[in-house]
Design an enzyme around this catalytic site. Structure first.
Site, PDB file in Angstrom:
ATOM      1  N   HIS A 124     -26.243  51.886  44.728  1.00  0.00           N
ATOM      2  CA  HIS A 124     -26.174  53.073  44.103  1.00  0.00           C
ATOM      3  C   HIS A 124     -26.535  53.050  42.714  1.00  0.00           C
ATOM      4  CE1 HIS A 124     -22.837  50.195  43.866  1.00  0.00           C
ATOM      5  NE2 HIS A 124     -22.350  50.878  42.612  1.00  0.00           N
ATOM      6  N   CYS A 181     -16.160  51.133  20.507  1.00  0.00           N
ATOM      7  CA  CYS A 181     -16.159  52.532  20.722  1.00  0.00           C
ATOM      8  C   CYS A 181     -17.578  52.948  20.818  1.00  0.00           C
ATOM      9  CB  CYS A 181     -15.400  53.342  19.566  1.00  0.00           C
ATOM     10  SG  CYS A 181     -15.656  54.991  19.580  1.00  0.00           S
ATOM     11  N   CYS A 184     -18.538  55.353  17.731  1.00  0.00           N
ATOM     12  CA  CYS A 184     -18.463  54.890  16.104  1.00  0.00           C
ATOM     13  C   CYS A 184     -18.618  53.435  15.827  1.00  0.00           C
ATOM     14  CB  CYS A 184     -17.312  55.489  15.595  1.00  0.00           C
ATOM     15  SG  CYS A 184     -15.779  54.650  15.918  1.00  0.00           S
ATOM     16  N   HIS A 198      -8.231  56.757  21.297  1.00  0.00           N
ATOM     17  CA  HIS A 198      -9.401  56.955  20.334  1.00  0.00           C
ATOM     18  C   HIS A 198     -10.456  57.637  20.855  1.00  0.00           C
ATOM     19  CE1 HIS A 198     -12.100  56.231  16.574  1.00  0.00           C
ATOM     20  NE2 HIS A 198     -13.130  55.883  17.749  1.00  0.00           N
ATOM     21  N   GLU A 202     -12.021  61.324  19.711  1.00  0.00           N
ATOM     22  CA  GLU A 202     -13.652  61.293  19.673  1.00  0.00           C
ATOM     23  C   GLU A 202     -13.908  62.515  20.316  1.00  0.00           C
ATOM     24  OE1 GLU A 202     -15.886  59.934  17.596  1.00  0.00           O
ATOM     25  OE2 GLU A 202     -15.591  57.852  17.239  1.00  0.00           O
TER      26      GLU A 202
HETATM   27  P1  5GP Z   1     -19.945  49.349  41.080  1.00  0.00           P
HETATM   28  O1  5GP Z   1     -19.003  48.511  40.280  1.00  0.00           O
HETATM   29  O2  5GP Z   1     -20.419  48.757  42.576  1.00  0.00           O
HETATM   30  O3  5GP Z   1     -21.397  49.761  40.481  1.00  0.00           O
HETATM   31  O4  5GP Z   1     -19.469  50.895  41.240  1.00  0.00           O
HETATM   32  C1  5GP Z   1     -18.894  51.339  42.500  1.00  0.00           C
HETATM   33  C2  5GP Z   1     -18.429  52.790  42.078  1.00  0.00           C
HETATM   34  O5  5GP Z   1     -18.192  53.292  43.316  1.00  0.00           O
HETATM   35  C3  5GP Z   1     -17.127  52.944  41.264  1.00  0.00           C
HETATM   36  O6  5GP Z   1     -17.629  53.580  40.229  1.00  0.00           O
HETATM   37  C4  5GP Z   1     -16.198  53.422  41.989  1.00  0.00           C
HETATM   38  O7  5GP Z   1     -15.201  54.249  41.439  1.00  0.00           O
HETATM   39  C5  5GP Z   1     -16.712  54.006  43.200  1.00  0.00           C
HETATM   40  N1  5GP Z   1     -16.003  54.101  44.352  1.00  0.00           N
HETATM   41  C6  5GP Z   1     -15.298  53.124  45.026  1.00  0.00           C
HETATM   42  N2  5GP Z   1     -14.897  53.628  46.203  1.00  0.00           N
HETATM   43  C7  5GP Z   1     -15.453  54.850  46.420  1.00  0.00           C
HETATM   44  C8  5GP Z   1     -15.200  55.723  47.365  1.00  0.00           C
HETATM   45  O8  5GP Z   1     -14.573  55.605  48.579  1.00  0.00           O
HETATM   46  N3  5GP Z   1     -15.877  56.954  47.306  1.00  0.00           N
HETATM   47  C9  5GP Z   1     -16.461  57.368  46.216  1.00  0.00           C
HETATM   48  N4  5GP Z   1     -17.142  58.538  46.224  1.00  0.00           N
HETATM   49  N5  5GP Z   1     -16.878  56.220  44.974  1.00  0.00           N
HETATM   50  C10 5GP Z   1     -16.132  55.217  45.437  1.00  0.00           C
HETATM   51 ZN    ZN Z   2     -15.224  55.852  17.567  1.00  0.00          ZN
END
Ligand code: 5GP
Ligand code: ZN
Length: 210
Positions: A124, A181, A184, A198, A202
């Site tokens: 992904h 941050c 900044c 913070h 921002e």
């Molecule tokens: P990674 O750390 O593997 O790059 O990111 C995996 C992402 O998948 C995370 O941002 C997490 O919030 C998201 N995620 C985990 N479980 C699910 C799910 O069941 N559905 C969706 N749409 N996102 C998920």
């Molecule tokens: Zn800042």
């Protein structure tokens, strides 16, 4: 296992389209035979999408090495769709105080790339606004996974090889790196609650609700 939780979007994207009956936490915003673009279930910023290649030859490869120049060329069009979606959605809700154009916003305020050590099994690509002003951003790991070299920008892919020692990479970037941050450069060391307060300030400085 929860690591396979993205597979259903790839297998049956039509089940996750937005509809009055679908009250799932996450929705498919675009799909075709090659790709599914879904909202992140635990968004770490105002807008946060995942671009999922559907090909079974790609989906279980490591993100640091799977996204070769050739693969990136094929998926660039879908990255563009996701960036445009994120930009439009954000700009419907918020006005940028410096009156930047959508093009400027997309170039400077939308972050595209992957995590060096992903937690989910299916390949992904994150497309996320750089505000990190979200109730789902709960800890240092969440923030640092997007704001250190743990995050590999789309333009820097592919890497030469996948990480050899995932545990030490996670320690170095997610645990041992200070919270800085992203607007900044102020250093919040380990103080996540202070950083979050913070970031909200921002956000209010840079954007107003429409
Ligand atoms: P990674 O750390 O593997 O790059 O990111 C995996 C992402 O998948 C995370 O941002 C997490 O919030 C998201 N995620 C985990 N479980 C699910 C799910 O069941 N559905 C969706 N749409 N996102 C998920
Ligand atoms: Zn800042």
């Amino acid at each position: 296992s929860w690591k396979a939780a993205l597979q259903p979007y790839i297998d049956h994207p039509e089940r996750f389209l937005p509809s009055p009956k679908n009250n799932a936490q996450s929705v498919v915003v675009y799909f075709n035979n090659e790709v599914v673009i879904v909202t992140d279930g635990f968004p770490k910023a105002t807008e946060h999408l995942l671009v999922l290649p559907r090909s079974s030859a790609l989906t279980h490869l490591h993100p640091t090495t799977a996204l070769t120049e050739q693969v990136k060329k094929r998926y660039q069009q879908y990255i563009d769709i996701a960036v445009e979606h994120v930009t439009k959605k954000f700009m419907k809700k918020y006005k940028v105080r410096d009156e930047s154009s959508p093009d400027h916003f997309a170039k400077t305020f939308v972050q595209v790339g992957i995590h060096t050590v992903p937690s989910m099994n299916n390949l992904h690509i994150h497309v996320i606004t750089k505000d990190f002003n979200s109730p789902r951003l709960k800890n240092k790991k969440h923030y640092n996974s997007f704001n250190t070299d743990f995050f590999v920008p789309w333009d820097r892919l592919p890497l030469e090889h996948a990480p050899i020692d995932s545990k030490s990479i996670e320690k170095k970037y997610l645990k041992d790196s200070d919270l800085i941050c992203c607007y900044c450069d102020r250093n919040f060391t380990n103080k996540c609650a202070n950083l979050k307060r913070h970031l909200a300030e921002e956000f209010a400085l840079h954007f107003t609700a429409v």
